[in-house]
Design a protein around this motif. Structure first.
Motif, mmCIF file in Angstrom:
data_model
loop_
_atom_site.group_PDB
_atom_site.id
_atom_site.type_symbol
_atom_site.label_atom_id
_atom_site.label_comp_id
_atom_site.label_asym_id
_atom_site.label_seq_id
_atom_site.Cartn_x
_atom_site.Cartn_y
_atom_site.Cartn_z
ATOM 1 N N ASP A 1 1.012 -1.187 -0.058
ATOM 2 C CA ASP A 1 0.071 0.065 -0.028
ATOM 3 C C ASP A 1 0.981 1.175 0.004
ATOM 4 O O ASP A 1 0.349 2.171 -0.679
ATOM 5 C CB ASP A 1 -1.032 -0.090 1.113
ATOM 6 N N ARG B 1 -4.121 6.533 -7.136
ATOM 7 C CA ARG B 1 -3.993 5.296 -6.062
ATOM 8 C C ARG B 1 -5.056 4.529 -6.147
ATOM 9 O O ARG B 1 -5.026 3.154 -6.098
ATOM 10 C CB ARG B 1 -3.817 6.069 -4.727
ATOM 11 N N LYS C 1 -5.107 0.642 -6.962
ATOM 12 C CA LYS C 1 -5.457 -0.631 -6.009
ATOM 13 C C LYS C 1 -6.492 -1.802 -6.962
ATOM 14 O O LYS C 1 -6.143 -2.745 -6.750
ATOM 15 C CB LYS C 1 -6.223 -0.191 -4.888
ATOM 16 N N SER D 1 -5.108 -5.744 -7.167
ATOM 17 C CA SER D 1 -5.415 -6.524 -6.293
ATOM 18 C C SER D 1 -5.783 -7.824 -6.619
ATOM 19 O O SER D 1 -5.835 -8.147 -8.099
ATOM 20 C CB SER D 1 -7.041 -5.718 -5.701
#
Length: 321
Positions: free
Chosen positions: A281, A313, A317, A321
């Motif tokens: 992260d 961002r 993600k 993922s």
């Protein structure tokens, strides 16, 4: 509307010959040009209609790539099964732009050449270096909420309006041009304003876009766009992101931003930061911040750097993922 000469080109060679012989404006879908002519912003002396040229195909390339003809309609490109399967990022970007009516008419090549929607560019009473070189730029101290935060200068802070071009930049597309020996990387096709904001691309007189090549680009991708209303609105900020993760590490990353610069903005520093690193992260946060490093917002668009950071961002993600 002022009088102008009109020629319907019978072939690519004739279109190139006419363009080399004198100043001409090519007409394809006309979704941008006709509006500009009606507003008196564009005043072409000679319009060359290329809409009947055989440049509307979508063809497979060796290795899994695609060649999209310059006259392929945006709706057709977005709906093509090969585009949706291999390059969903491009389909998403196209469907996030304009309206169904415009997508049915607009062309791939025309999308590359569409001009800014800056209100001062369209207002002939305003000072605009893009419309009248040397006139000044009223956007600098005017209402500049939609304007550039990256790559701009003191001559122009307009942004490129295309959604499609942002995706093409992230996909490492190249532009094939009649009258030029080598293809032009999409990332280098559009120019930053510098001292000549009226010169928007690297095209020279006598050159005509014939197609766009997409190399195979495996990975997860997403196109995110923030705008003032859900449809038929230009981006405040958009992000085209493609990431390939192998064994928990970023093997490849492509990040392009829209609504922030004079051209689709490739975030090379952010891509380098990600490549080869394990997904975590804090890395995604650092890359998102790097994507807008050096931003110079104006009075009314000071929100854009933070908005762009959050959007990148979020896209990272989704793709990791």
């Amino acid at each position: 509307m002022r009088p102008f000469a009109y020629t319907s080109a019978a072939g690519i060679a004739e279109a190139v010959r006419l363009a080399a012989a004198g100043p001409v404006t090519f007409l394809a879908g006309g979704t941008n040009l006709v509006d500009l002519m009606r507003a008196g912003v564009e005043r072409p002396e000679h319009v060359v209609d290329i809409s009947r040229l055989p440049l509307d195909g979508i063809e497979d390339l060796p290795g899994g790539g695609l060649r999209i003809g310059a006259l392929a309609r945006n709706a057709r490109v977005a709906g093509d099964a090969r585009v949706r399967a291999r390059f969903p990022l491009l389909a998403q970007a196209i469907m996030n732009g304009a309206s169904p009516q415009l997508r049915n008419r607009a062309t791939a090549g025309g999308n590359l050449l569409q001009r800014t929607r800056c209100g001062y560019f369209y207002d002939r009473a305003a000072a605009c270096n893009k419309r009248v070189p040397g006139a000044g730029c009223d956007a600098l101290d005017g209402y500049n909420r939609m304007h550039a935060i990256l790559g701009a200068g003191d001559n122009c802070i307009a942004v490129h309006p295309s959604d499609m071009c942002v995706a093409l930049a992230a996909l490492d597309a190249t532009v094939n041009v009649a009258g030029r020996d080598a293809a032009v990387p999409l990332a280098g096709f559009h120019r930053l304003p510098g001292d000549s904001p009226h010169v928007e691309t690297v095209l020279e007189p006598g050159e005509l876009i014939t197609s766009i090549d997409l190399p195979e680009m495996p990975g997860r991708s997403v196109y995110l766009k923030v705008r003032d209303r859900a449809t038929y609105a230009f981006a405040l900020v958009s992000a085209a992101v493609l990431v390939r993760v192998e064994e928990g590490r970023v093997a490849a990353a492509r990040i392009a931003l829209g609504g922030v610069a004079h051209k689709p903005w490739r975030a090379y520093a952010a891509e380098r930061l990600l490549t080869g690193e394990p997904v975590r992260d804090d890395l995604l946060r650092q890359a998102a911040e790097a994507a807008v490093a050096g931003a110079r917002p104006r009075e009314h668009n000071a929100f854009k750097p933070e908005l762009a950071t959050r959007l990148v961002r979020r896209a990272l993600k989704v793709t990791t993922s």
